[in-house]
Design an enzyme around this catalytic site. Structure first.
Site, short mmCIF file in Angstrom:
data_model
loop_
_atom_site.label_atom_id
_atom_site.label_comp_id
_atom_site.label_asym_id
_atom_site.label_seq_id
_atom_site.Cartn_x
_atom_site.Cartn_y
_atom_site.Cartn_z
N ASN A 10 1.01 -1.14 0.12
CA ASN A 10 0.00 0.18 -0.23
C ASN A 10 0.99 1.40 0.23
OD1 ASN A 10 -1.77 2.09 0.51
ND2 ASN A 10 -2.44 1.43 2.53
N LYS A 12 0.15 4.26 -0.38
CA LYS A 12 -0.44 5.34 0.19
C LYS A 12 -0.37 6.81 -0.73
CE LYS A 12 -0.04 3.52 4.65
NZ LYS A 12 -0.31 3.34 6.12
N HIS A 97 -9.63 0.91 5.37
CA HIS A 97 -8.40 1.19 6.12
C HIS A 97 -8.70 2.27 7.03
CE1 HIS A 97 -4.33 2.64 6.46
NE2 HIS A 97 -4.03 1.57 5.94
N GLU A 99 -6.93 4.94 8.00
CA GLU A 99 -6.83 6.43 7.43
C GLU A 99 -8.11 6.85 6.86
OE1 GLU A 99 -3.26 5.68 5.47
OE2 GLU A 99 -2.18 5.02 7.35
N GLU A 169 -5.08 -4.77 10.97
CA GLU A 169 -4.17 -3.55 10.99
C GLU A 169 -4.38 -2.77 12.40
OE1 GLU A 169 -2.36 -2.34 6.83
OE2 GLU A 169 -4.06 -1.16 7.11
N GLY A 175 2.40 2.87 10.92
CA GLY A 175 3.38 3.66 10.76
C GLY A 175 4.06 4.40 11.89
N SER A 215 3.38 -1.54 10.50
CA SER A 215 4.98 -1.52 10.69
C SER A 215 5.76 -2.64 10.47
CB SER A 215 5.20 -0.91 12.23
OG SER A 215 5.06 0.33 12.24
N GLY A 237 4.90 1.82 4.72
CA GLY A 237 6.23 2.67 4.65
C GLY A 237 7.27 1.53 3.95
P1 13P Z 1 3.11 0.96 7.92
O1 13P Z 1 3.50 -0.27 7.12
O2 13P Z 1 3.74 1.98 7.28
O3 13P Z 1 2.94 0.67 9.18
O4 13P Z 1 1.43 0.88 7.38
C1 13P Z 1 0.75 -0.08 7.19
C2 13P Z 1 -0.50 0.06 6.61
O5 13P Z 1 -1.14 1.01 6.61
C3 13P Z 1 -0.94 -0.64 5.11
O6 13P Z 1 -2.14 -0.43 4.77
#
Ligand code: 13P
Length: 253
Positions: A10, A12, A97, A99, A169, A175, A215, A237
């Site tokens: 992802n 983002k 998600h 976010e 998640e 993150g 993460s 990330g």
């Molecule tokens: P990170 O791997 O950056 O923590 O993000 C996870 C995520 O939100 C994948 O959709």
């Protein structure tokens, strides 16, 4: 029954066009030989078509969208429909998600509408869910996850269950550099299967892929993926670094 192993990227709201193409090419080169793992790349909307073209002739690679509209078509300025997503070569869409839930206030009603639109367009849905830190601290994580699953899963017809993948998640791990321990991930994933058995049936509970996200990186992927109920990862990330993403894909080996 052997479940599919999946590692999804992802990206983002990251990369510009040229970077996205280079990143997709690098991921392809570095993970092409890991045939037993399905790789799904979720680029930003404007780059889906080019990434999908790059991956279309490759086995074990797919492309997806990070979001979709809850509406079918028409006067919804700025929205991107599931039919549009499908028409540029994407096979998957992320829905739920954290976010999207937190920053764009997407509630269960919107998420269910999006899931229905996606399934109607033959897109596979990666449905994301997870608790926030306070909920975990208060010991409410299972109740929260159960509710998030129930709200959506109960609205999906049984014959469409095979178009669904789940991604646990925990919001406190996204993150932040803080990861769920393998025990925490395994406990929750086993609980998710218990919920699926209650909400749908045991067949679905054993066959549906459940990914971990938050993460996940080259250091911790092996231990997380070794958990019997963890079928892979949804990587944020670390998916922007091809070498690191490739190490995560290879963590199954
Ligand atoms: P990170 O791997 O950056 O923590 O993000 C996870 C995520 O939100 C994948 O959709």
């Amino acid at each position: 029954m052997e479940r599919k192993k999946i590692v999804a990227a992802n990206w983002k709201m990251n990369t510009l066009h040229a970077e996205a193409i280079t990143l997709a090419k690098d991921i392809l080169t570095m993970t092409r030989l890991v045939k037993e793992v399905e790789k799904i790349i979720f680029p930003p909307f404007p780059f889906i078509n080019d990434v999908a073209l790059l991956l279309q002739s490759e086995t074990g690679f797919s492309t997806g969208a990070q979001n979709c509209s809850a509406y079918e078509k028409g006067a919804y300025t700025g929205e991107v429909s599931c039919a549009m997503i499908h028409s540029v070569g994407a096979e998957y869409v992320l829905i739920g998600h954290s976010e999207r839930r937190a920053y764009f206030k997407e509630d269960a009603e919107v998420l269910v509408a999006k899931v229905h639109r996606a399934l109607a367009q033959h897109l596979k849905v990666v449905y994301c869910f997870g608790e926030v830190l306070n909920e975990r601290k208060a010991g409410q994580h299972q109740a929260v996850v159960k509710k998030q699953l129930q709200e959506v899963i109960s609205q999906v017809p049984k014959e469409k269950m095979n178009q669904l993948i789940l991604a646990y998640e925990p919001v406190w791990a996204i993150g932040t550099g803080e990861t769920a321990s393998p025990a925490q991930a395994q406990n929750m994933h086993a609980f998710v299967r218990q919920c699926l058995a209650e909400l749908v049936d045991t067949e679905t509970a054993t066959s549906m892929p459940v990914l971990y996200g938050g993460s996940c990186n080259a250091q911790n992927a092996k231990e997380l993926f070794a958990c019997p109920d963890v079928d892979g990862g949804l990587i944020g990330g670390a998916s922007l670094k091809p070498q690191e993403f490739a190490s995560i894909v290879k963590a199954f080996q």
